[in-house]
Design an enzyme around this catalytic site. Structure first.
Site, PDB file in Angstrom:
ATOM      1  N   GLU A 144     105.347  23.976  -3.285  1.00 26.17           N
ATOM      2  CA  GLU A 144     105.770  25.214  -3.861  1.00 26.17           C
ATOM      3  C   GLU A 144     104.807  26.804  -4.458  1.00 26.17           C
ATOM      4  O   GLU A 144     105.641  27.545  -4.284  1.00 26.17           O
ATOM      5  CB  GLU A 144     105.168  25.031  -5.422  1.00 26.17           C
ATOM      6  CG  GLU A 144     106.748  23.974  -6.493  1.00 26.17           C
ATOM      7  CD  GLU A 144     106.362  23.765  -7.537  1.00 26.17           C
ATOM      8  OE1 GLU A 144     107.436  23.228  -8.264  1.00 26.17           O
ATOM      9  OE2 GLU A 144     104.930  23.535  -7.744  1.00 26.17           O
ATOM     10  N   GLY A 148     111.081  21.301 -10.876  1.00 24.15           N
ATOM     11  CA  GLY A 148     111.768  20.552 -12.558  1.00 24.15           C
ATOM     12  C   GLY A 148     112.424  20.671 -13.745  1.00 24.15           C
ATOM     13  O   GLY A 148     113.422  21.063 -12.649  1.00 24.15           O
ATOM     14  N   SER A 149     112.099  20.386 -14.574  1.00 20.19           N
ATOM     15  CA  SER A 149     113.539  20.550 -15.492  1.00 20.19           C
ATOM     16  C   SER A 149     114.206  22.075 -15.602  1.00 20.19           C
ATOM     17  O   SER A 149     114.719  21.956 -15.685  1.00 20.19           O
ATOM     18  CB  SER A 149     112.869  19.890 -16.933  1.00 20.19           C
ATOM     19  OG  SER A 149     111.943  20.423 -17.323  1.00 20.19           O
ATOM     20  N   THR A 150     112.859  22.930 -15.862  1.00 13.19           N
ATOM     21  CA  THR A 150     113.719  24.137 -15.910  1.00 13.19           C
ATOM     22  C   THR A 150     113.924  24.806 -14.389  1.00 13.19           C
ATOM     23  O   THR A 150     115.366  25.711 -14.548  1.00 13.19           O
ATOM     24  CB  THR A 150     111.928  25.325 -16.227  1.00 13.19           C
ATOM     25  OG1 THR A 150     111.389  24.272 -17.344  1.00 13.19           O
ATOM     26  CG2 THR A 150     112.900  26.409 -16.457  1.00 13.19           C
ATOM     27  N   LYS A 155     100.682  24.191 -12.257  1.00 13.31           N
ATOM     28  CA  LYS A 155     101.577  23.874 -11.388  1.00 13.31           C
ATOM     29  C   LYS A 155     101.299  22.557 -10.590  1.00 13.31           C
ATOM     30  O   LYS A 155     100.073  21.923 -10.881  1.00 13.31           O
ATOM     31  CB  LYS A 155     102.485  25.073 -10.730  1.00 13.31           C
ATOM     32  CG  LYS A 155     103.362  25.896 -11.564  1.00 13.31           C
ATOM     33  CD  LYS A 155     104.102  27.322 -10.447  1.00 13.31           C
ATOM     34  CE  LYS A 155     105.240  26.274  -9.765  1.00 13.31           C
ATOM     35  NZ  LYS A 155     105.943  25.990 -10.226  1.00 13.31           N
ATOM     36  N   LYS A 182     104.610  26.521 -23.114  1.00  9.92           N
ATOM     37  CA  LYS A 182     103.937  26.390 -21.982  1.00  9.92           C
ATOM     38  C   LYS A 182     102.829  27.236 -21.597  1.00  9.92           C
ATOM     39  O   LYS A 182     101.838  27.898 -21.339  1.00  9.92           O
ATOM     40  CB  LYS A 182     105.000  27.019 -20.354  1.00  9.92           C
ATOM     41  CG  LYS A 182     105.728  26.146 -20.207  1.00  9.92           C
ATOM     42  CD  LYS A 182     104.981  23.822 -20.598  1.00  9.92           C
ATOM     43  CE  LYS A 182     106.082  23.408 -20.107  1.00  9.92           C
ATOM     44  NZ  LYS A 182     106.974  23.291 -20.982  1.00  9.92           N
TER      45      LYS A 182
END
Length: 221
Positions: free
Chosen positions: A105, A31-33, A96, A123
């Site tokens: 994950e 993901g982006s983070t 998630k 979040k």
């Protein structure tokens, strides 16, 4: 994504580096983070042995930074796994799988001694469920699984045009207010045809690094 969220994601990714043991193999999320974390990890790649990727896209980004991608089957327990979340509570239960990598994950998280969640302030929620809960489903079971989810009070929606790295489909469950995430996680996993679901409650995070207006807030269990 706002500029503030972007800045917070970068800040928590930088802060997560201190949890990476020298000479270790690191579990890396999707993901982006998580991508920001990979960029930070590249700065200390000479200090680690490699990384276990939770998706094909993460593996590609690691390789682009010349970080060795290690097969999880070739190692024992991971010392640390660092990943983001779509929602997380003060109890460090999470939803998630917005990116569709929930199964891998969850596998990496299960083999990890310490799970560090990195997230921007948006979040953090009081009760999970505003973000739909993804479930990875064997394609032939799609209709059956959807009917069973309706019985649990959810509204399943097929994620159009998406196939997981495991060649399965995703149903996103809308309309849930999840007061007992551990129980719901177990109930969903009992439905035949579901590979796994995006509730990370039985194995939640150990530490949350949360981007905040005045720096980074740390929540530990």
């Amino acid at each position: 994504m706002t500029q503030l969220q972007d800045e917070q994601k970068r800040a928590v990714a930088q802060a997560a580096i201190r949890y990476v043991p020298i000479g270790s193999v690191v579990g890396v999320g999707t993901g982006s983070t998580a991508n920001y974390f990979i960029d930070e990890l590249a700065k200390i790649k000479h200090k680690i042995e490699g990384a276990v990727a939770s998706s094909e896209s993460t593996a590609q980004r690691l390789r682009e930074h010349h970080i060795e991608v290690v097969d999880l089957n070739n190692i024992g327990e991971l010392p640390v796994y660092i990943d983001g979340a779509d929602e997380i509570t003060e109890h460090l239960h999470m939803i998630k799988g917005g990116g569709g990598a929930l199964t891998r994950e969850k596998i990496v998280a299960a083999t990890t001694k310490k799970f560090i969640c990195i997230a921007d302030h948006s979040k953090l929620v009081r009760v999970l469920g505003k973000f739909p809960v993804p479930v990875e489903v064997i394609p032939m079971a799609r209709s059956y699984v959807a009917r069973e989810i309706v019985k649990l009070g959810g509204h399943p929606v097929l994620r159009q045009g998406f196939i997981t790295d495991n060649k399965n489909i995703i149903l996103d469950i809308h309309g849930l207010q999840i007061l007992n995430p551990t129980e719901l996680e177990a109930n969903l996993n009992q439905i035949t045809g579901i590979v796994t679901n995006g509730l990370f409650a039985r194995r939640g995070a150990n530490v949350l690094l949360l981007g905040a207006d005045k720096g980074i807030r740390t929540v530990e269990m």
